[in-house]
Design a protein around this motif. Structure first.
Motif, PDB file in Angstrom:
ATOM      1  N   ALA A  47      25.330   6.789  11.252  1.00 21.36           N
ATOM      2  CA  ALA A  47      26.751   6.897  11.573  1.00 21.36           C
ATOM      3  C   ALA A  47      27.414   7.615  10.409  1.00 21.36           C
ATOM      4  O   ALA A  47      26.980   7.507   9.263  1.00 21.36           O
ATOM      5  N   THR A  48      28.467   8.356  10.724  1.00 26.46           N
ATOM      6  CA  THR A  48      29.112   9.128   9.653  1.00 26.46           C
ATOM      7  C   THR A  48      30.274   8.369   9.018  1.00 26.46           C
ATOM      8  O   THR A  48      30.602   8.598   7.871  1.00 26.46           O
ATOM      9  N   THR A  49      30.899   7.482   9.780  1.00 31.32           N
ATOM     10  CA  THR A  49      32.003   6.723   9.203  1.00 31.32           C
ATOM     11  C   THR A  49      31.728   5.225   9.346  1.00 31.32           C
ATOM     12  O   THR A  49      30.937   4.797  10.191  1.00 31.32           O
ATOM     13  N   ALA A  50      32.408   4.450   8.509  1.00 30.09           N
ATOM     14  CA  ALA A  50      32.242   2.997   8.563  1.00 30.09           C
ATOM     15  C   ALA A  50      32.709   2.453   9.915  1.00 30.09           C
ATOM     16  O   ALA A  50      32.096   1.543  10.470  1.00 30.09           O
ATOM     17  N   ASP A  51      33.783   3.037  10.442  1.00 29.08           N
ATOM     18  CA  ASP A  51      34.284   2.568  11.745  1.00 29.08           C
ATOM     19  C   ASP A  51      33.271   2.783  12.852  1.00 29.08           C
ATOM     20  O   ASP A  51      33.068   1.925  13.707  1.00 29.08           O
ATOM     21  N   GLU A  52      32.633   3.954  12.818  1.00 29.05           N
ATOM     22  CA  GLU A  52      31.625   4.251  13.825  1.00 29.05           C
ATOM     23  C   GLU A  52      30.449   3.273  13.698  1.00 29.05           C
ATOM     24  O   GLU A  52      29.938   2.753  14.695  1.00 29.05           O
ATOM     25  N   ALA A  53      30.030   3.029  12.450  1.00 30.24           N
ATOM     26  CA  ALA A  53      28.916   2.104  12.228  1.00 30.24           C
ATOM     27  C   ALA A  53      29.277   0.719  12.751  1.00 30.24           C
ATOM     28  O   ALA A  53      28.498   0.076  13.457  1.00 30.24           O
TER      29      ALA A  53
ATOM     30  N   SER B  24      13.421  -2.826  19.387  1.00 32.05           N
ATOM     31  CA  SER B  24      14.251  -3.189  20.546  1.00 32.05           C
ATOM     32  C   SER B  24      15.571  -2.438  20.516  1.00 32.05           C
ATOM     33  O   SER B  24      16.067  -2.000  21.559  1.00 32.05           O
ATOM     34  N   LEU B  25      16.165  -2.299  19.327  1.00 36.88           N
ATOM     35  CA  LEU B  25      17.444  -1.580  19.236  1.00 36.88           C
ATOM     36  C   LEU B  25      17.257  -0.117  19.647  1.00 36.88           C
ATOM     37  O   LEU B  25      18.086   0.449  20.363  1.00 36.88           O
ATOM     38  N   ARG B  26      16.156   0.475  19.205  1.00 35.41           N
ATOM     39  CA  ARG B  26      15.904   1.876  19.583  1.00 35.41           C
ATOM     40  C   ARG B  26      15.667   1.981  21.093  1.00 35.41           C
ATOM     41  O   ARG B  26      16.137   2.920  21.741  1.00 35.41           O
ATOM     42  N   THR B  27      14.958   1.012  21.651  1.00 38.42           N
ATOM     43  CA  THR B  27      14.746   1.001  23.106  1.00 38.42           C
ATOM     44  C   THR B  27      16.074   0.920  23.857  1.00 38.42           C
ATOM     45  O   THR B  27      16.246   1.506  24.919  1.00 38.42           O
ATOM     46  N   LEU B  28      17.022   0.189  23.289  1.00 41.60           N
ATOM     47  CA  LEU B  28      18.347   0.072  23.906  1.00 41.60           C
ATOM     48  C   LEU B  28      19.189   1.320  23.687  1.00 41.60           C
ATOM     49  O   LEU B  28      20.311   1.414  24.172  1.00 41.60           O
ATOM     50  N   GLY B  29      18.674   2.267  22.902  1.00 44.11           N
ATOM     51  CA  GLY B  29      19.382   3.527  22.718  1.00 44.11           C
ATOM     52  C   GLY B  29      20.197   3.637  21.436  1.00 44.11           C
ATOM     53  O   GLY B  29      20.946   4.589  21.256  1.00 44.11           O
ATOM     54  N   PHE B  30      20.041   2.675  20.536  1.00 38.57           N
ATOM     55  CA  PHE B  30      20.788   2.748  19.285  1.00 38.57           C
ATOM     56  C   PHE B  30      20.025   3.565  18.251  1.00 38.57           C
ATOM     57  O   PHE B  30      18.794   3.514  18.184  1.00 38.57           O
ATOM     58  N   ALA B  31      20.776   4.328  17.451  1.00 37.81           N
ATOM     59  CA  ALA B  31      20.157   5.145  16.408  1.00 37.81           C
ATOM     60  C   ALA B  31      20.075   4.344  15.122  1.00 37.81           C
ATOM     61  O   ALA B  31      20.983   4.383  14.302  1.00 37.81           O
ATOM     62  N   VAL B  32      19.009   3.587  14.979  1.00 33.87           N
ATOM     63  CA  VAL B  32      18.831   2.815  13.752  1.00 33.87           C
ATOM     64  C   VAL B  32      17.535   3.201  13.064  1.00 33.87           C
ATOM     65  O   VAL B  32      16.549   3.567  13.698  1.00 33.87           O
ATOM     66  N   GLY B  33      17.585   3.159  11.751  1.00 34.31           N
ATOM     67  CA  GLY B  33      16.371   3.319  10.965  1.00 34.31           C
ATOM     68  C   GLY B  33      15.747   1.946  10.824  1.00 34.31           C
ATOM     69  O   GLY B  33      15.670   1.194  11.786  1.00 34.31           O
ATOM     70  N   GLY B  34      15.332   1.607   9.642  1.00 34.14           N
ATOM     71  CA  GLY B  34      14.673   0.326   9.441  1.00 34.14           C
ATOM     72  C   GLY B  34      15.588  -0.861   9.708  1.00 34.14           C
ATOM     73  O   GLY B  34      16.793  -0.781   9.542  1.00 34.14           O
ATOM     74  N   ALA B  35      14.979  -1.959  10.125  1.00 38.61           N
ATOM     75  CA  ALA B  35      15.698  -3.221  10.257  1.00 38.61           C
ATOM     76  C   ALA B  35      14.855  -4.290   9.561  1.00 38.61           C
ATOM     77  O   ALA B  35      13.628  -4.301   9.683  1.00 38.61           O
TER      78      ALA B  35
END
Lengths: 83, 83
Positions: A47-53, B24-35
């Motif tokens: 995410a680019t901004t804290a709000d988006e995150a 699971s978060l990536r499967t749901l479509g979220f752009a996350v790196g490590g958790a």
């Protein structure tokens, strides 16, 4: 962006894990009142901004990370050094 | 005195729960790196000063709340309103 989610059992919801921890601590001789156990999730969010995150992580909490019936969540966005 | 303990898997230690959450978060479509998943314990500690509370909670972490081989802990003492 690094984000931490804190998930806690809501007030009034029975927390057997917390009761076990409290009981064990007292058995070990520590003077503790109540203990409640929750969990935390450290995430790296694109995410680019804290709000988006924050917006994204709220969605994650509602869909996966917390059970809204019995748990409350809190989101902490880590400030990057002079972002 | 209210104290919160944050327990996290140390860097480099495998965290299957975190990997499952990330997947699971990536499967749901979220752009996350490590958790990474850890836990938190909210405690009500009988102590008159923050230093005393911190000392006691460090003992609790070493004896019960964290596994020092694979986990690190962090202690947060909640400031009471003008104690």
């Amino acid at each position: 962006m690094k984000v931490t989610v804190f998930v806690r059992p809501k007030a009034g919801i029975l927390d057997p894990q917390g009761e076990a921890v409290g009981g064990s601590l007292r058995t070990l001789g520590f003077a503790v009142g109540g203990a409640r156990v929750g969990r935390l999730v450290d995430l790296e969010v694109d995410a680019t901004t804290a709000d988006e995150a924050r917006f994204q992580v709220e969605q994650m909490c509602e869909q996966l990370l917390a059970n809204p019936l019995i748990e409350s969540f809190e989101i902490e966005i880590e400030r990057e050094a002079a972002a």
